[in-house]
Design a protein around this motif. Structure first.
Motif, PDB file in Angstrom:
ATOM      1  N   ARG A 108       0.841  -1.205   0.000  1.00  0.00           N
ATOM      2  CA  ARG A 108       0.000   0.000   0.000  1.00  0.00           C
ATOM      3  C   ARG A 108       0.877   1.257   0.000  1.00  0.00           C
ATOM      4  NH1 ARG A 108      -4.961   2.196   1.078  1.00  0.00           N
ATOM      5  NH2 ARG A 108      -4.978   4.156   2.223  1.00  0.00           N
ATOM      6  N   ASP A 121      -8.870   6.355  -4.358  1.00  0.00           N
ATOM      7  CA  ASP A 121      -8.359   5.085  -3.853  1.00  0.00           C
ATOM      8  C   ASP A 121      -8.452   4.080  -4.992  1.00  0.00           C
ATOM      9  OD1 ASP A 121      -8.016   5.283  -0.705  1.00  0.00           O
ATOM     10  OD2 ASP A 121      -9.826   6.393  -1.242  1.00  0.00           O
ATOM     11  N   GLN A 134      -7.242   0.043  -6.236  1.00  0.00           N
ATOM     12  CA  GLN A 134      -6.670  -1.223  -5.789  1.00  0.00           C
ATOM     13  C   GLN A 134      -6.891  -2.302  -6.843  1.00  0.00           C
ATOM     14  OE1 GLN A 134      -8.624  -2.115  -2.051  1.00  0.00           O
ATOM     15  NE2 GLN A 134     -10.377  -3.033  -3.046  1.00  0.00           N
ATOM     16  N   GLN A 152      -2.579  -1.484  -3.326  1.00  0.00           N
ATOM     17  CA  GLN A 152      -3.437  -0.335  -3.037  1.00  0.00           C
ATOM     18  C   GLN A 152      -2.649   0.959  -3.190  1.00  0.00           C
ATOM     19  OE1 GLN A 152      -4.448  -1.261   1.004  1.00  0.00           O
ATOM     20  NE2 GLN A 152      -6.073  -2.692   0.452  1.00  0.00           N
ATOM     21  N   SER A 199      -3.398   5.292  -2.781  1.00  0.00           N
ATOM     22  CA  SER A 199      -4.396   6.215  -2.258  1.00  0.00           C
ATOM     23  C   SER A 199      -3.834   7.627  -2.200  1.00  0.00           C
ATOM     24  CB  SER A 199      -4.827   5.775  -0.849  1.00  0.00           C
ATOM     25  OG  SER A 199      -5.731   6.702  -0.283  1.00  0.00           O
TER      26      SER A 199
END
Length: 269
Positions: free
Chosen positions: A106, A159, A161, A170, A172
């Motif tokens: 992420r 966001d 993913q 992911q 963001s």
């Protein structure tokens, strides 16, 4: 010409096209993104290696055109993604194996009070976390799951993913955040890495936490990935070629950005 005098540069010009008569080995383009295609095309057609600060272009079709030119004239076309060279992430990203695969990756980048137009938001800014996690270029646009938050002031949050094999990926960005920051996390089985910025981090393992930090006196340009990026660029110029997997990643990242833009622009209409 004041900069020429200040930094004792022997030769300079006011028109970039004059550079081809000055014996340059390569060029680095750090101009407004709206000029990237025109300037990069000129130098590629004159058989000169080209470095372009991200984004290569704000339309994926233009990116394809430029890489077609690079192939036709046999020149490397390098994109300046400094976050690919962050030294603090080298070891954590090298941990993955068949026995211990990376389970989640992420990348989160936030800014304060900076909503904007979708294409500016995505290609100028969100492309950093998007490319950061896009080590797995097998992703297809239809695999993307995108959430976008649009307010009267503009696009404020995205966001995105997808899944690559067993890895959840992911990216963001919130541009109405309380402050500006950037965070990265990598999760393996019962082992996690957390980075708040790119000079320190935390390893969580066996219910214990261990501080990770770069050596004292690490220069800022090195800790931010610029040193590694420039060293790689010089190697590419020396070899006269850019590896196919890097070209694939460059195109994939811009295709993902284009896909996200189109989804958000449809939502905004």
């Amino acid at each position: 010409m004041s900069l020429q005098k200040k930094y004792r540069v022997n030769g300079c010009c006011s028109d970039y096209k004059q550079l081809i008569n000055m014996g340059v080995d390569a060029v680095m383009i750090h101009s407004a993104r709206s000029t990237h295609v025109e300037i990069a095309s000129f130098f590629l057609k004159n058989a000169i290696p080209v470095f372009v600060d991200k984004p290569l272009a704000t339309d994926f079709g233009d990116c394809e055109v430029l890489y077609d030119l690079a192939e036709r004239f046999g020149q490397p076309l390098f994109i300046g993604f400094n976050r690919r060279y962050l030294p603090i992430l080298e070891e954590p990203l090298a941990q993955g194996s068949k026995e211990s695969p990376l389970l989640c990756f992420r990348w989160e980048k936030n800014r304060h009070n900076l909503p904007g137009l979708p294409r500016t938001f995505v290609f100028d800014d969100f492309i950093h976390p998007l490319d950061g996690v896009n080590k797995f270029t097998g992703v297809k646009p239809e695999d993307l799951l995108v959430s976008a938050q649009l307010l009267p002031s503009g696009l404020c949050r995205i966001d995105a993913q997808w899944q690559s094999g067993r890895t959840l990926v992911q990216a963001s960005m919130n541009r109405l955040n309380g402050n500006t920051n950037e965070r990265v996390s990598l999760c393996y089985e019962n082992q996690s890495y957390l980075f708040d910025g790119f000079q320190t981090g935390m390893l969580q393992k066996n219910n214990h936490e261990q501080l990770i930090r770069l050596p004292d006196w690490t220069p800022v340009l090195e800790s931010k990935g610029f040193t590694g990026m420039i060293n790689h660029w010089l190697e590419v110029v020396s070899e006269g070629r850019l590896a196919e997997d890097i070209i694939a990643r460059n195109l994939s990242t811009h295709l993902l950005a284009e896909t996200i833009c189109q989804q958000v622009e449809r939502q905004a209409d």
